[in-house]
Write a protein that holds these residues in place. Structure first.
Motif, mmCIF file in Angstrom:
data_model
loop_
_atom_site.group_PDB
_atom_site.id
_atom_site.type_symbol
_atom_site.label_atom_id
_atom_site.label_comp_id
_atom_site.label_asym_id
_atom_site.label_seq_id
_atom_site.Cartn_x
_atom_site.Cartn_y
_atom_site.Cartn_z
ATOM 1 N N ILE A 143 0.847 -1.201 0.000
ATOM 2 C CA ILE A 143 0.000 0.000 0.000
ATOM 3 C C ILE A 143 0.880 1.248 0.000
ATOM 4 C CG2 ILE A 143 -0.270 0.098 2.531
ATOM 5 C CD1 ILE A 143 -3.285 0.735 1.950
ATOM 6 N N GLY A 144 0.448 2.258 -0.725
ATOM 7 C CA GLY A 144 1.116 3.555 -0.723
ATOM 8 C C GLY A 144 0.157 4.558 -0.117
ATOM 9 N N ILE A 145 0.651 5.385 0.789
ATOM 10 C CA ILE A 145 -0.209 6.409 1.399
ATOM 11 C C ILE A 145 0.178 7.767 0.801
ATOM 12 C CG2 ILE A 145 -0.937 7.511 3.570
ATOM 13 C CD1 ILE A 145 -1.738 4.578 3.570
ATOM 14 N N GLY A 146 -0.813 8.434 0.228
ATOM 15 C CA GLY A 146 -0.548 9.703 -0.459
ATOM 16 C C GLY A 146 -0.530 10.881 0.505
ATOM 17 N N LEU A 147 0.442 10.875 1.391
ATOM 18 C CA LEU A 147 0.575 11.991 2.345
ATOM 19 C C LEU A 147 0.933 13.275 1.585
ATOM 20 C CD1 LEU A 147 0.781 13.026 5.320
ATOM 21 C CD2 LEU A 147 3.194 12.376 5.246
ATOM 22 N N ASP A 148 1.832 13.158 0.644
ATOM 23 C CA ASP A 148 2.242 14.225 -0.272
ATOM 24 C C ASP A 148 2.987 15.396 0.380
ATOM 25 O OD1 ASP A 148 1.128 12.722 -2.263
ATOM 26 O OD2 ASP A 148 -0.718 13.877 -2.383
ATOM 27 N N CYS A 149 2.493 15.889 1.512
ATOM 28 C CA CYS A 149 3.101 17.072 2.136
ATOM 29 C C CYS A 149 4.104 16.647 3.216
ATOM 30 C CB CYS A 149 2.019 17.945 2.754
ATOM 31 S SG CYS A 149 0.846 18.513 1.517
ATOM 32 N N CYS A 150 5.200 17.401 3.317
ATOM 33 C CA CYS A 150 6.307 16.971 4.173
ATOM 34 C C CYS A 150 6.211 17.462 5.610
ATOM 35 C CB CYS A 150 7.634 17.408 3.562
ATOM 36 S SG CYS A 150 7.942 16.569 2.008
ATOM 37 N N SER A 151 5.221 18.267 5.938
ATOM 38 C CA SER A 151 5.032 18.674 7.336
ATOM 39 C C SER A 151 3.563 19.055 7.520
ATOM 40 C CB SER A 151 5.921 19.873 7.683
ATOM 41 O OG SER A 151 5.465 21.018 6.996
ATOM 42 N N LYS A 152 3.176 19.126 8.775
ATOM 43 C CA LYS A 152 1.786 19.493 9.082
ATOM 44 C C LYS A 152 1.494 20.904 8.562
ATOM 45 C CE LYS A 152 -1.422 19.718 12.886
ATOM 46 N NZ LYS A 152 -1.698 19.444 14.270
ATOM 47 N N ARG A 153 2.479 21.775 8.693
ATOM 48 C CA ARG A 153 2.341 23.162 8.220
ATOM 49 C C ARG A 153 2.001 23.197 6.720
ATOM 50 N NH1 ARG A 153 5.703 26.685 5.624
ATOM 51 N NH2 ARG A 153 7.328 25.109 5.331
ATOM 52 N N VAL A 154 2.742 22.433 5.939
ATOM 53 C CA VAL A 154 2.533 22.406 4.485
ATOM 54 C C VAL A 154 1.215 21.686 4.164
ATOM 55 C CG1 VAL A 154 3.525 21.579 2.297
ATOM 56 C CG2 VAL A 154 5.026 22.474 4.081
ATOM 57 N N PHE A 155 0.956 20.626 4.889
ATOM 58 C CA PHE A 155 -0.272 19.844 4.708
ATOM 59 C C PHE A 155 -1.501 20.753 4.867
ATOM 60 C CE2 PHE A 155 -3.716 17.153 6.110
ATOM 61 C CZ PHE A 155 -3.516 15.909 5.537
ATOM 62 N N ASN A 156 -1.518 21.536 5.942
ATOM 63 C CA ASN A 156 -2.694 22.379 6.209
ATOM 64 C C ASN A 156 -2.887 23.464 5.147
ATOM 65 O OD1 ASN A 156 -3.386 20.887 8.419
ATOM 66 N ND2 ASN A 156 -2.356 22.225 9.886
ATOM 67 N N LYS A 157 -1.819 23.802 4.480
ATOM 68 C CA LYS A 157 -1.901 24.830 3.434
ATOM 69 C C LYS A 157 -2.489 24.262 2.130
ATOM 70 C CE LYS A 157 1.436 27.664 1.119
ATOM 71 N NZ LYS A 157 2.863 27.718 0.921
ATOM 72 N N TRP A 158 -2.167 23.015 1.829
ATOM 73 C CA TRP A 158 -2.495 22.468 0.512
ATOM 74 C C TRP A 158 -3.623 21.440 0.494
ATOM 75 C CZ3 TRP A 158 -0.202 24.001 -4.081
ATOM 76 C CH2 TRP A 158 0.970 24.760 -3.965
ATOM 77 N N LYS A 159 -3.729 20.660 1.539
ATOM 78 C CA LYS A 159 -4.661 19.521 1.481
ATOM 79 C C LYS A 159 -5.986 19.910 2.120
ATOM 80 C CE LYS A 159 -3.227 14.928 1.451
ATOM 81 N NZ LYS A 159 -2.984 14.497 0.094
ATOM 82 N N LYS A 160 -6.995 20.045 1.299
ATOM 83 C CA LYS A 160 -8.297 20.504 1.785
ATOM 84 C C LYS A 160 -9.333 19.402 1.563
ATOM 85 C CE LYS A 160 -6.514 24.645 2.342
ATOM 86 N NZ LYS A 160 -6.148 25.133 3.643
ATOM 87 N N ASN A 161 -10.254 19.349 2.528
ATOM 88 C CA ASN A 161 -11.390 18.423 2.415
ATOM 89 C C ASN A 161 -10.984 16.947 2.342
ATOM 90 O OD1 ASN A 161 -14.158 18.347 2.465
ATOM 91 N ND2 ASN A 161 -14.327 18.068 0.255
ATOM 92 N N VAL A 162 -9.903 16.642 3.019
ATOM 93 C CA VAL A 162 -9.451 15.237 3.134
ATOM 94 C C VAL A 162 -9.177 14.990 4.621
ATOM 95 C CG1 VAL A 162 -8.436 15.037 0.809
ATOM 96 C CG2 VAL A 162 -7.034 15.923 2.685
ATOM 97 N N PRO A 163 -8.882 13.757 5.044
ATOM 98 C CA PRO A 163 -8.554 13.537 6.458
ATOM 99 C C PRO A 163 -7.394 14.420 6.916
ATOM 100 C CG PRO A 163 -8.906 11.454 5.335
ATOM 101 C CD PRO A 163 -8.921 12.509 4.272
ATOM 102 N N SER A 164 -7.261 14.538 8.243
ATOM 103 C CA SER A 164 -6.253 15.443 8.807
ATOM 104 C C SER A 164 -4.851 14.818 8.779
ATOM 105 C CB SER A 164 -6.610 15.740 10.266
ATOM 106 O OG SER A 164 -6.518 14.533 11.008
#
Ligand code: SF4
Length: 295
Positions: free
Chosen positions: A123-144
């Motif tokens: 299985i591959g998990i599409g985390l994509d972002c390298c930190s929580k800071r970057v994640f919160n900026k780019w990943k919307k309407n998906v799990p936290s």
């Protein structure tokens, strides 16, 4: 059931006519339908995932071709929508005796167990972002971020063989990406690096990407030391660099030819580099950070 097929995979299956500069060693499929996520870097809604086009077919019509083709791996990419894991399981069950990977968002442990039972090997998990800071900026309407961290842990428990997708170029610092890669290595998770692209353009500086590729290689091999000035990578000390450092990383035999880049400026090499290409790649990295080959 309808399914999207990467253009190169469609060519290999004889469904489309196109000239392949490098053959994919994995066949790539994408669930059809609407993704409810709204990741700001993703252009799936425009009919593209990274630089790749995904024509749609009827799965039953192409099933025999998939069963009969020789391939080292099959990858089924998910979308964020209800019932996606069930659809992947349904597909996996219909193609037994193949090494199957799936790439998903943060799904639950029960869904992972169902996928494993259906024949998914990794299985591959599409985390994509390298930190929580970057994640919160780019990943919307998906799990936290926390749910993705839990999914990585669950995936390790259920599958053992796990890759984590990371995109370089979303505004993360070098330290953020290197710290996360170290954590993934510690947790026994493989790192699959992508270069951020939008439209047909790759948006991350090649020299920086090369240095991060060396960091990924060194971390996975357990051999590197990293020195920073603030958050910026200054130096990598490593006893050896092999060609693998610059090749597509992730599940075994996943080469994703030209997924993020033009043929004329390769970020992830989908084949073993020539000596010349290898020396050039190391030199590119040296333009970004000092690369010190030392014992
Ligand atoms: S590394 Fe490749 S084969 Fe594995 S999940 Fe990611 S895209 Fe699929």
């Amino acid at each position: 059931m309808r399914i999207r097929v990467s253009l190169a995979t469609a060519a290999l299956l004889g469904l489309k006519n196109c000239n392949l500069k490098v053959k994919p060693t994995t066949l790539y499929f994408l669930l059809s339908g609407e993704c409810k996520g709204n990741c700001l870097y993703c252009e799936q809604k425009k009919g593209r995932l990274a630089r790749v086009k995904w024509p749609e077919f009827d799965f039953e019509d192409i099933l025999e071709k998939i069963k009969n083709i020789e391939t080292k791996r099959i990858c089924i990419l998910s979308i964020y929508n209800e019932g996606s894991a069930e659809r992947i399981a349904e597909i996996a069950k219909k193609i037994p005796n193949k090494a199957i990977s799936t790439c998903v968002n943060a799904i639950g442990k029960k869904e992972m167990e169902m996928l494993k039972k259906a024949g998914v090997e990794r299985i591959g998990i599409g985390l994509d972002c390298c930190s929580k800071r970057v994640f919160n900026k780019w990943k919307k309407n998906v799990p936290s971020w926390e749910e993705y961290m839990k999914a990585l842990k669950d995936a390790k428990e259920v599958f053992g063989k796990v890759s984590c997708h990371l995109i370089v170029g979303l505004g993360e610092s070098d330290k953020e990406v290197i710290d996360l890669m170290k954590k993934l290595k510690k947790d026994g998770i493989k790192i699959s690096l992508f270069a951020f692209s939008m439209g047909l353009e790759t948006k991350v500086e090649l020299e920086r990407y090369r240095a991060i590729q060396i960091a990924r290689y060194a971390i996975e091999e357990g051999i590197g030391k990293f020195y920073f000035e603030g958050e910026k990578l200054k130096e990598i000390k490593v006893p050896i660099i092999e060609k693998d450092a610059f090749m597509t990383a992730g599940c075994p035999n996943c080469n994703r030819p030209f997924y993020n880049e033009r043929v004329s400026k390769i970020y992830n090499y989908p084949y073993e580099l020539s000596e010349e290409e290898f020396i050039k790649a190391v030199k590119e990295a040296e333009k970004y950070a000092r690369i010190c080959i030392t014992n």
